[in-house]
Design an enzyme around this catalytic site. Structure first.
Site: not given
Length: 486
Positions: A79-80, A235
Site C-alpha cells: 500500500m501507500h 495487501d
C-alpha cells in the site's frame, strides 16, 4: 481457474486456484528496494512488471493447461506507494514506497489540517501517499508539474495488464485522499495537496470487474480472451479475504516483517487519535480497523544477526513452555512506531540488563516486546470501539509456538492456528478474481480456513504478563525525550 497476483515489497507472488478454491500452484519473482538516502525507500515500477512476468512464467512452465483456463485475475499490493505518471503513462521517477519516511514534515503539516482526519478517519502518516506528493512538489517541482496520474503499486500493474487507470477502496483508503466513510475521492483533500480528481484513477469495489486482460498478454500467457481483472485489495485487506476475516467480530494477527492486528467491521468506526487505521475493506459496505507495528519478525531477525544464531534457533532455545517475563524489557521501535504512537523518531531499547541476562533472556525479551506492541494495538482497537474475542495467527512468526502462547496470554484471547495452507494476500486476490469473474457471493467465497489448533492464554501467567506490560507501557514516555534529541 483463477489467478492471484500479490505485489509485495520483496517480490511478486502468483497463485492459481480452481473453482473450488483448491490451490493448484504458485510461483514468484524477486524485487529489491533502493535506499539512496537515509529514510528513503524506492522501487522502479518496471521491476514490478519484470517480477510479475517471472512469476507467471513459473506457473506456465508447470501448469500450462491450468493457466490457459484462467477466467479471473485478482490483484493485491503493497500500500501507500506513489507511482507518478505523465500524460503518456510514462513513469516520472522511482515509486516512493510505504516505508519511506522522507515526508514526515509534510505529513505533520497535512495532519494539522482537521479536514484530513475528519474525512479519512486516519492520521496522515509519513508513509501515506498524499504527503509524498507534497514532498515531490517542494523538492522536485519539475516532476510534480508533469504528474497526470498517481497510481498505487498494484494499480500500476493493472495499467500494464489492462490499460486502465482504476483503483479500489481498500488500497485508496491509505492515500489520505479518500473520503473513507463515503468511499469516494475527496476533491477538498486533493486540492489541499495541489492535485485534482482528474489525476486519480477511477474507483471500484475490490469484488467488481476493473478491467480485462489485454489481448497481447492473453496470447503470451496462453489464456483465452476477456479474462476479467477484479478491483483487488491492498495487501492486508487481501490477506483478510484469504483468511476469511471479512465479517464483524473476525480478527487476525500477522507476525511478518511488520506486525498487524486486523479486525473486520460492518460499519465505519474511525478514531484517528488512537493511530488505528480505519480503512475500507475489499468487500462492499464493509470496513476494517488495523493496528500496525513497524518491526515484528524484523526485530527478531535484527537480534538474530547480532546473536549469531538463526531466528528459529533462538526461539527453540526457549522451548515450548511459556515463562514469566524476566526483568528485561525490549522496545521494538527499530524504525519508529505507528500504532499507537505515530512516532517516526522513537528508537528501540533493551531496559533492565544485568550480568545474568543470557542470550535466551534477551530472545524472550524481544518476543515479549513485539507481543506487548501488539497488545498496544489491541488497546487502541478497543478504544476505537472494536471488541476482539479471538484471533487467527498468520505470518512467519506464527511458526513459534512460544510466541503464540505469549500473544494469547498478553491479549487474553485464544489464538487459532489455521490448518496447513497458504491463506495470504495472493490467495485472497485469487478469491477476489473468482468473485469478479463469476458473481459469486463474497461472504461464501471468503470463508475462514479450518483451525488446526487453538493456543489458550496461560492463566498462571496472566498477572505476570499484566505487570510486565505496565512496565513496557511506562518506558515509551520515559525514553521519548531522549530519542527525539538524537
Amino acid at each position: 481457474m483463477y489467478l492471484g497476483l500479490d505485489l509485495g515489497t520483496s517480490g511478486v507472488k502468483a497463485m492459481l486456484i480452481d473453482g473450488d478454491q483448491k490451490i493448484i500452484g504458485s510461483a514468484s519473482g524477486s524485487l529489491d528496494v533502493s535506499r539512496p538516502h537515509s529514510g528513503w525507500s524506492e522501487q522502479d515500477p518496471a521491476h514490478w512488471i519484470r517480477a510479475t512476468e517471472e512469476a507467471v512464467a513459473g506457473l506456465k512452465a508447470k501448469f500450462p493447461k491450468e493457466l490457459a483456463a484462467v477466467k479471473g485475475i485478482g490483484l493485491s499490493g503493497q500500500m501507500h506507494g506513489a507511482t507518478l505518471l505523465d500524460a503518456d503513462d510514462k513513469v516520472l521517477r522511482p515509486c516512493i514506497l510505504w516505508n519511506d519516511t522522507r515526508s514526515h514534515a509534510e505529513a505533520a503539516a497535512l495532519d494539522a489540517n482537521p479536514i484530513f482526519r475528519k474525512l479519512t478517519g486516519n492520521i496522515v502518516f509519513p508513509g501515506f501517499t498524499a504527503p509524498k506528493l507534497v514532498w515531490v512538489a517542494k523538492n522536485e517541482p519539475d516532476i510534480f508539474a508533469k504528474v497526470a496520474k498517481v497510481l498505487l503499486p498494484k494499480d500500476y500493474l493493472r495499467l500494464w495488464l489492462a490499460g486502465e487507470h482504476i483503483s479500489e477502496m481498500s488500497d485508496s483508503a491509505g492515500t489520505s485522499w479518500l473520503d473513507t466513510g463515503a468511499r469516494k475521492w475527496s476533491s477538498e483533500l486533493l486540492s489541499a495537496t495541489g492535485l485534482a480528481e482528474s489525476q486519480m484513477p477511477s474507483l471500484a469495489e475490490g469484488t467488481e470487474q476493473a478491467g480485462k486482460l489485454r489481448g497481447e498478454l492473453s496470447y503470451k500467457w496462453g489464456m483465452g480472451e476477456g479474462v476479467v481483472i477484479a478491483g483487488g485489495a491492498g495487501d492486508n485487506a487481501a490477506s483478510a479475504c484469504g483468511m476469511g476475516t471479512v465479517a464483524e467480530g473476525q480478527a487476525f494477527v500477522s507476525l511478518g516483517t511488520s506486525g498487524v492486528l486486523f479486525a473486520a467491521n460492518a460499519s465505519y468506526l474511525p478514531k484517528p487519535e488512537s493511530a488505528v487505521h480505519a480503512f475500507c475493506h475489499a468487500l462492499p459496505k464493509t470496513w476494517h480497523q488495523m493496528g500496525v507495528i513497524l518491526s515484528a519478525t524484523d526485530a527478531l531477525n535484527w537480534y538474530s544477526q547480532i546473536a549469531g544464531k538463526t531466528a528459529a534457533e533462538l526461539t527453540q532455545e526457549l522451548g515450548n513452555t511459556l515463562k514469566a517475563p524476566s526483568g528485561v524489557t525490549f522496545l521494538p521501535y527499530l524504525s519508529g512506531e505507528r500504532t499507537p504512537h505515530n512516532d517516526a523518531a522513537i528508537r528501540g531499547a533493551f531496559i533492565g540488563l544485568e550480568h545474568e541476562s543470557s542470550r535466551s533472556v534477551l530472545t524472550q525479551a524481544v518476543l515479549e516486546g513485539v507481543t506487548f506492541a501488539i497488545r498496544d494495538n489491541l488497546e487502541a482497537l478497543k478504544s476505537a470501539g472494536t471488541s476482539i474475542s479471538r484471533v487467527t495467527a498468520i505470518g512467519g512468526g506464527s511458526r513459534s509456538r512460544y510466541w503464540l502462547q505469549s500473544i494469547a496470554t498478553s491479549l487474553g484471547v485464544p489464538v487459532d492456528i489455521p490448518a496447513d495452507g497458504d491463506f495470504g494476500a495472493a490467495f485472497g486476490a485469487a478469491r477476489l478474481g473468482l468473485i469478479a469473474a463469476t458473481g459469486a457471493d463474497p461472504l461464501s467465497v471468503c470463508s475462514a480456513p479450518k483451525t488446526e489448533e487453538t493456543i489458550e492464554p496461560v492463566p498462571a501467567l496472566l498477572e505476570a504478563y499484566d505487570t510486565a506490560y505496565a512496565r513496557y507501557r511506562a518506558l515509551y514516555p520515559a525514553i521519548r525525550s531522549l530519542a527525539h534529541r538524537t
